[in-house]
Design a protein around this motif. Structure first.
Motif, PDB file in Angstrom:
ATOM      1  N   ASN A 155       0.734  -1.132   0.145  1.00 24.56           N
ATOM      2  CA  ASN A 155      -0.016   0.081   0.066  1.00 24.56           C
ATOM      3  C   ASN A 155       0.938   1.409  -0.119  1.00 24.56           C
ATOM      4  O   ASN A 155       0.582   2.154  -0.824  1.00 24.56           O
TER       5      ASN A 155
ATOM      6  N   ALA B 285       2.318   1.643  -3.271  1.00 26.25           N
ATOM      7  CA  ALA B 285       1.436   2.389  -4.193  1.00 26.25           C
ATOM      8  C   ALA B 285       1.341   3.631  -4.272  1.00 26.25           C
ATOM      9  O   ALA B 285       1.024   4.597  -5.130  1.00 26.25           O
ATOM     10  N   ARG B 286       1.166   4.219  -2.994  1.00 27.26           N
ATOM     11  CA  ARG B 286       1.112   5.657  -2.761  1.00 27.26           C
ATOM     12  C   ARG B 286       2.129   6.410  -3.128  1.00 27.26           C
ATOM     13  O   ARG B 286       2.014   7.597  -3.617  1.00 27.26           O
TER      14      ARG B 286
ATOM     15  N   CYS C 140       2.292   7.190  -6.830  1.00 24.15           N
ATOM     16  CA  CYS C 140       1.452   8.143  -7.604  1.00 24.15           C
ATOM     17  C   CYS C 140       1.857   9.176  -8.066  1.00 24.15           C
ATOM     18  O   CYS C 140       3.277   9.700  -7.640  1.00 24.15           O
TER      19      CYS C 140
END
Length: 66
Positions: free
Chosen positions: A7, A10-11, A14
């Motif tokens: 997670n 993934a952040r 961005c």
């Protein structure tokens, strides 16, 4: 534990985070060379303030408070 790392990765990937990281690297290089101009400093400050402002807003909306 793997889910948390996935997670976070993934952040990190961005677009907003990538732009902020790239701009910070450019700022560091320019600062070491003594080439930081007023215009660049203004743009950098606005982008960093926006990035951390949106992070704070997101945390407040999730009920995390600040």
């Amino acid at each position: 534990m793997k889910e948390i790392l996935a997670n976070r990765l993934a952040r990190l990937l961005c677009v907003k985070s990538l732009v902020t990281l790239l701009l910070t690297i450019v700022f560091a290089v320019k600062a070491l060379r003594g080439e930081v101009g007023q215009d660049f400093m203004t743009v950098y400050t606005v982008i960093i303030a926006f990035y951390f402002g949106t992070q704070l807003e997101r945390t407040a909306q999730k009920g995390g408070g600040a």
